[in-house]
Scaffold this motif. Structure first.
Motif, PDB file in Angstrom:
ATOM      1  N   VAL A 127       3.343  -4.542   5.422  1.00  0.00           N
ATOM      2  CA  VAL A 127       4.353  -3.951   6.298  1.00  0.00           C
ATOM      3  C   VAL A 127       5.071  -4.995   7.137  1.00  0.00           C
ATOM      4  CG1 VAL A 127       4.698  -2.304   8.182  1.00  0.00           C
ATOM      5  CG2 VAL A 127       3.027  -1.813   6.383  1.00  0.00           C
ATOM      6  N   PHE A 128       4.314  -5.929   7.690  1.00  0.00           N
ATOM      7  CA  PHE A 128       4.921  -6.903   8.597  1.00  0.00           C
ATOM      8  C   PHE A 128       5.358  -8.152   7.842  1.00  0.00           C
ATOM      9  CE2 PHE A 128       1.998  -4.307  11.024  1.00  0.00           C
ATOM     10  CZ  PHE A 128       2.840  -3.824  11.998  1.00  0.00           C
ATOM     11  N   LYS A 129       6.358  -8.817   8.417  1.00  0.00           N
ATOM     12  CA  LYS A 129       6.895 -10.031   7.783  1.00  0.00           C
ATOM     13  C   LYS A 129       6.744 -11.204   8.751  1.00  0.00           C
ATOM     14  CE  LYS A 129       8.463  -7.681   4.250  1.00  0.00           C
ATOM     15  NZ  LYS A 129       7.902  -7.806   2.925  1.00  0.00           N
ATOM     16  N   PRO A 173      10.456  -5.642  10.909  1.00  0.00           N
ATOM     17  CA  PRO A 173      11.078  -4.561  11.685  1.00  0.00           C
ATOM     18  C   PRO A 173      11.154  -4.840  13.187  1.00  0.00           C
ATOM     19  CG  PRO A 173       8.971  -3.890  10.749  1.00  0.00           C
ATOM     20  CD  PRO A 173       9.313  -5.181  10.136  1.00  0.00           C
ATOM     21  N   ASN A 174      10.360  -5.786  13.682  1.00  0.00           N
ATOM     22  CA  ASN A 174      10.408  -6.113  15.111  1.00  0.00           C
ATOM     23  C   ASN A 174      11.451  -7.176  15.439  1.00  0.00           C
ATOM     24  OD1 ASN A 174       8.189  -4.420  15.909  1.00  0.00           O
ATOM     25  ND2 ASN A 174       6.853  -5.872  14.856  1.00  0.00           N
ATOM     26  N   THR A 193      14.243  -4.605   8.376  1.00  0.00           N
ATOM     27  CA  THR A 193      13.866  -3.253   7.925  1.00  0.00           C
ATOM     28  C   THR A 193      12.420  -3.218   7.423  1.00  0.00           C
ATOM     29  OG1 THR A 193      14.631  -3.731   5.689  1.00  0.00           O
ATOM     30  CG2 THR A 193      16.234  -2.740   7.200  1.00  0.00           C
ATOM     31  N   GLY A 194      11.811  -4.374   7.314  1.00  0.00           N
ATOM     32  CA  GLY A 194      10.470  -4.430   6.709  1.00  0.00           C
ATOM     33  C   GLY A 194      10.546  -4.567   5.199  1.00  0.00           C
ATOM     34  N   GLY A 195      11.759  -4.382   4.662  1.00  0.00           N
ATOM     35  CA  GLY A 195      11.968  -4.548   3.216  1.00  0.00           C
ATOM     36  C   GLY A 195      12.727  -5.828   2.925  1.00  0.00           C
ATOM     37  N   GLU A 196      13.506  -5.793   1.853  1.00  0.00           N
ATOM     38  CA  GLU A 196      14.227  -7.013   1.470  1.00  0.00           C
ATOM     39  C   GLU A 196      15.560  -7.153   2.185  1.00  0.00           C
ATOM     40  OE1 GLU A 196      14.412  -6.383  -2.691  1.00  0.00           O
ATOM     41  OE2 GLU A 196      12.327  -6.965  -3.027  1.00  0.00           O
ATOM     42  N   SER A 197      16.051  -6.046   2.770  1.00  0.00           N
ATOM     43  CA  SER A 197      17.385  -6.098   3.376  1.00  0.00           C
ATOM     44  C   SER A 197      17.312  -6.096   4.907  1.00  0.00           C
ATOM     45  CB  SER A 197      18.205  -4.922   2.874  1.00  0.00           C
ATOM     46  OG  SER A 197      17.494  -3.725   3.089  1.00  0.00           O
TER      47      SER A 197
ATOM     48  N   ILE B 120       8.190   2.388   9.680  1.00  0.00           N
ATOM     49  CA  ILE B 120       8.833   1.646   8.588  1.00  0.00           C
ATOM     50  C   ILE B 120       8.720   2.459   7.302  1.00  0.00           C
ATOM     51  CG2 ILE B 120       8.675  -0.437   7.160  1.00  0.00           C
ATOM     52  CD1 ILE B 120       7.370  -1.763   9.606  1.00  0.00           C
ATOM     53  N   LEU B 122       7.750   2.661   3.851  1.00  0.00           N
ATOM     54  CA  LEU B 122       6.821   1.837   3.072  1.00  0.00           C
ATOM     55  C   LEU B 122       7.282   1.640   1.630  1.00  0.00           C
ATOM     56  CD1 LEU B 122       4.122   0.420   3.503  1.00  0.00           C
ATOM     57  CD2 LEU B 122       2.977   2.472   2.726  1.00  0.00           C
ATOM     58  N   GLU B 124      10.455   1.330   0.478  1.00  0.00           N
ATOM     59  CA  GLU B 124      11.744   0.666   0.245  1.00  0.00           C
ATOM     60  C   GLU B 124      11.524  -0.700  -0.394  1.00  0.00           C
ATOM     61  OE1 GLU B 124      14.043  -0.318   3.691  1.00  0.00           O
ATOM     62  OE2 GLU B 124      15.420  -1.425   2.407  1.00  0.00           O
ATOM     63  N   LYS B 126       9.107  -1.657  -2.142  1.00  0.00           N
ATOM     64  CA  LYS B 126       7.717  -2.128  -2.112  1.00  0.00           C
ATOM     65  C   LYS B 126       6.788  -1.294  -2.979  1.00  0.00           C
ATOM     66  CE  LYS B 126       7.990  -3.328   2.737  1.00  0.00           C
ATOM     67  NZ  LYS B 126       7.629  -2.779   4.017  1.00  0.00           N
TER      68      LYS B 126
END
Lengths: 272, 156
Positions: A127-129, A173-174, A193-197, B120, B122, B124, B126
């Motif tokens: 979840v976190f990056k 996301p933070n 966003t926690g994703g790639e974008s 978040i 989860l 998207e 992933k």
């Protein structure tokens, strides 16, 4: 005695005649005598030589193959070693390329004090990056230090120890960075966003934004110097009932392939 | 006892190396949870008085390798420990298949709870890494349980 001498002489003459006959027909393909001799010789030769041929074949096909097998194994080992060497060279080549890009970046940004570092570990959750780098306060890293690579902004330092630092990537996301669209100077906030974008927020739906526009840091808040590339617009959704447009960005940095990064030192003008 | 605990912490650092460095270098979005298997092993083979402090200390160490809010990782792993401790009375945990299923189930549960806590999406981009990560976590769980068992037998 005289009789036996005569017999010997006749035998010699006969042998001489045979030899003459043989020699006369040696270039004649239709010479039956010569052919018979050759055929006979072939059979004879085969009978005599076949045991030796058998032993020789046995040696070549079986006993000698032991060496061949050993040679083959050695060649395989040698081939494996060469392949590994080739991979190492390829790795060295890509590392060289990466370091060259970093040097180019450093040379192109003499206005910054750049501190190089490498990635040590990544976040253990999906979840976190965040990531841990191999440089800390002793190497000049500090909390809120901007982290970049030759492609653009990577994130910022959120925790620091003597020899390591934890960085918050812009896709987390933070993460929130004041930004503006390079061509139109429209301001907004880039959030992870926690994703790639990434998401560009607080941009009014009436503002001039196009797909492909580059988004750079605005320098507000004083953390990031202005003008660093963050990403480019890849999707815009406008809803007439909303004040702000939904804008998605693709980060300039490929977050999955980060290796070498730079921290930007404090002696930089950051204001817009 | 101390030798066992030191060995377990040694394994924990190997786990961190796998989870935070080696696996992400192979495929960046992939995360495999080796610690769930260790927790199951602790519950089956190590007394509660030793297993529970180990899980608390280990999860604090794991927190150092996450951007999660301070305390979230320990909270989730302590809840996992207590949930498996409760399930111990209902399910036969020494079964390999059960350990595999629990590895998958708790991996997904931890990710979903973390995503809910942080608001978040989860899935998207992933979904593939989430599913593969869950399956691999399930596969390594029995191996981690076996490792704990071997250590416990060795130092008993």
């Amino acid at each position: 005695m005289g009789r036996s001498n005569t017999r010997v002489i006749l035998l010699i003459i006969a042998a001489a005649l045979i030899l003459v006959l043989i020699s006369l027909g040696q270039y004649s393909s239709s010479s039956a005598g010569i052919s018979c001799v050759r055929e006979g010789y072939l059979v004879f030769n085969k009978i005599i030589t076949s045991p030796f041929t058998f032993i020789a074949d046995l040696w070549k096909d079986y006993i000698y193959l032991v060496d061949t097998k050993r040679d083959n194994e050695e060649l395989k080992k040698s081939n494996d070693a060469l392949r590994v060497q080739s991979m190492n060279l390829e790795e060295l080549r890509s590392e060289n390329e990466r370091l060259r890009l970093m040097l180019d970046f450093k040379a192109a940004h003499t206005e910054f004090s750049l501190y190089p570092a490498s990635l040590l570990a990544q976040d253990i959750t999906l979840v976190f990056k965040t990531a841990v780098i191999d440089k800390g306060s002793r190497s000049g890293f500090f909390v809120n230090m901007p982290i970049v690579n030759p492609d653009g902004v990577v994130g910022r330092v959120v925790a620091v120890s003597s020899h390591t630092s934890q960085i918050l990537m812009i896709t987390d996301p933070n993460s929130a960075i004041p930004a503006l669209i390079a061509s139109t100077r429209v301001k907004g906030i880039v959030k992870g966003t926690g994703g790639e974008s990434l998401r560009l927020e607080y941009v009014r739906r009436t503002d001039d934004v196009k797909i492909g526009d580059f988004v750079v840091t605005s320098g507000l808040l004083g953390i990031f110097p202005k003008g660093l590339r963050i990403g480019y617009v890849k999707d815009i959704q406008v809803d007439e009932r909303k004040i702000f447009a939904d804008i998605l960005l693709a980060p300039c940095v490929d977050m999955e392939k980060i290796e070498g990064i730079f921290g930007i030192g404090q002696d930089v003008a950051t204001t817009d | 006892m101390w030798r066992l605990q030191i060995s377990l912490f040694g394994i924990l650092f190997a786990i961190v190396l796998m989870e935070a460095t080696i696996i992400p270098s192979i495929w960046a979005p992939l995360r495999v949870d080796f610690f769930i298997g260790m927790i199951i092993g602790q519950i089956i083979y190590i007394p509660f008085s030793q297993g529970f402090p180990f899980v608390i200390l280990s999860s604090l160490i794991l927190q150092a390798f996450s951007g999660a809010r301070l305390g979230l990782i320990p909270l989730l792993y302590i809840l996992t420990f207590l949930a498996i401790e409760f399930l111990k009375n209902l399910v036969y945990l020494e079964n390999t298949f059960t350990q595999l299923v629990m590895g998958i189930g708790f991996y997904l549960a931890l990710m979903v709870v973390t995503a809910i806590f942080t608001d978040i999406s989860l899935f998207e981009g992933k979904a593939a890494s989430l599913i593969i990560g869950a399956l691999l976590s399930g596969c390594v769980s029995p191996a981690m349980v076996y490792t704990v068992r071997r250590l416990q037998i060795a130092y008993e």
